[in-house]
Design a protein around this motif. Structure first.
Motif: not given
Ligand SMILES: Nc1ncnc2c1ncn2[C@@H]1O[C@H](COP(=O)(O)OP(=O)(O)OP(=O)(O)O)[C@@H](O)[C@H]1O
Ligand SMILES: [Mg+2]
Length: 247
Positions: A16, A40-41, A43-46, A89, A204
């Protein structure tokens, strides 16, 4: 000779219009276990979603190679054929599709020339179900429909074993698993590890890393890998959190 299975070069991706991955570099060779940690947040899952080609994410720079093949913009099924597997996840429910149908289709997509007879295929599936302690009755249920958290994770592991990938990404496979299930899952990971598969384990917690010791530990913070180390890094994170790691 070390042979690389996954190579991520300066990968940048957005969702987005918001940049989440800000230039990731990571190489996994066959027979290596890498752990990816981070708050958290981060970007790992991303990263996992971008690697499997989730349509919501746009790669804006960099490259993803599997076995030397550029799959940066490939269709998800071609990435799977190249050998990539991601355990989600939060595995989603697919109400209309039975596990049996899904597994057979996924397997045939990967190994079209094998033409394994149905009976043999489902015998194999049942064997693996025993290994991950899933009752046979799950085979006729719809994907994750009404599954408990731990059952969803077991189903991810079932897929991993059946589909025989070359590079496995496990996104918090340990969360929600009871102690016995965690042992079963670790055993399956070890079996695959012995077949020289590359692993990227997002977690984690130390508890899975006690059993499966990663040679490499990477820390992701705000879309960038800010530290590359070994088991000592995950030990220290357990005690002190992430504040000591600066960008
Ligand atoms: N559509 C979106 N618009 C804005 N931000 C987004 C969107 N989708 C994901 N994000 C943001 O991307 C960031 C990374 O998210 P991600 O799920 O990759 O984190 P993570 O490292 O896997 O965290 P966790 O340990 O909680 O699983 C987060 O801050 C999330 O809010
Ligand atoms: Mg995550």
């Amino acid at each position: 000779m070390t042979e690389t299975v996954l190579e991520i070069k300066n990968l940048k991706a957005e969702v987005d219009g918001k940049e989440i991955l800000k230039g990731i570099n990571l190489t996994v060779n066959y027979g290596e276990i890498h752990a990816l940690m981070g708050p958290n947040g981060a970007g790992k899952s991303t990263l996992g979603e971008v690697l499997i080609g989730h349509p919501n994410y746009t790669v804006t720079d960099g490259k993803i190679l599997i076995n030397g093949k550029d799959i940066t913009h490939a269709a998800p099924e071609d990435r799977a054929r190249a050998g990539l597997f991601l355990a989600f996840q939060n595995p989603i429910t697919v109400s209309g599709v039975k596990i049996s149908t899904f597994l057979r289709m996924a397997y045939n997509n990967l190994y079209p020339d094998e033409k394994m007879p149905l009976k043999e295929f489902f015998n194999m599936v049942k064997e693996v179900m025993k290994d991950v302690d899933m009752d046979e009755s799950f085979i006729t249920r719809a994907i994750n429909d009404g599954f408990s958290g731990g059952e969803r994770k077991r189903f991810e592991v079932l897929q991993m074993v059946i589909l025989r990938p070359k590079i496995v990404i496990l996104d918090e496979i340990d969360s929600g698993l009871d102690v016995d299930a965690l042992k079963l899952v670790s055993a399956e990971i070890k079996k695959m590890y012995n077949q020289k598969v590359g692993f990227l384990i997002i977690t984690h917690y130390q508890r899975i890393l006690k059993d499966i010791i990663p040679e490499f530990v990477h820390v992701l913070k705000d879309g960038k890998i800010v530290m590359n180390g070994d088991k000592n890094v995950s030990d220290r994170i357990e005690d002190e959190g992430y504040d000591w790691i600066k960008e």
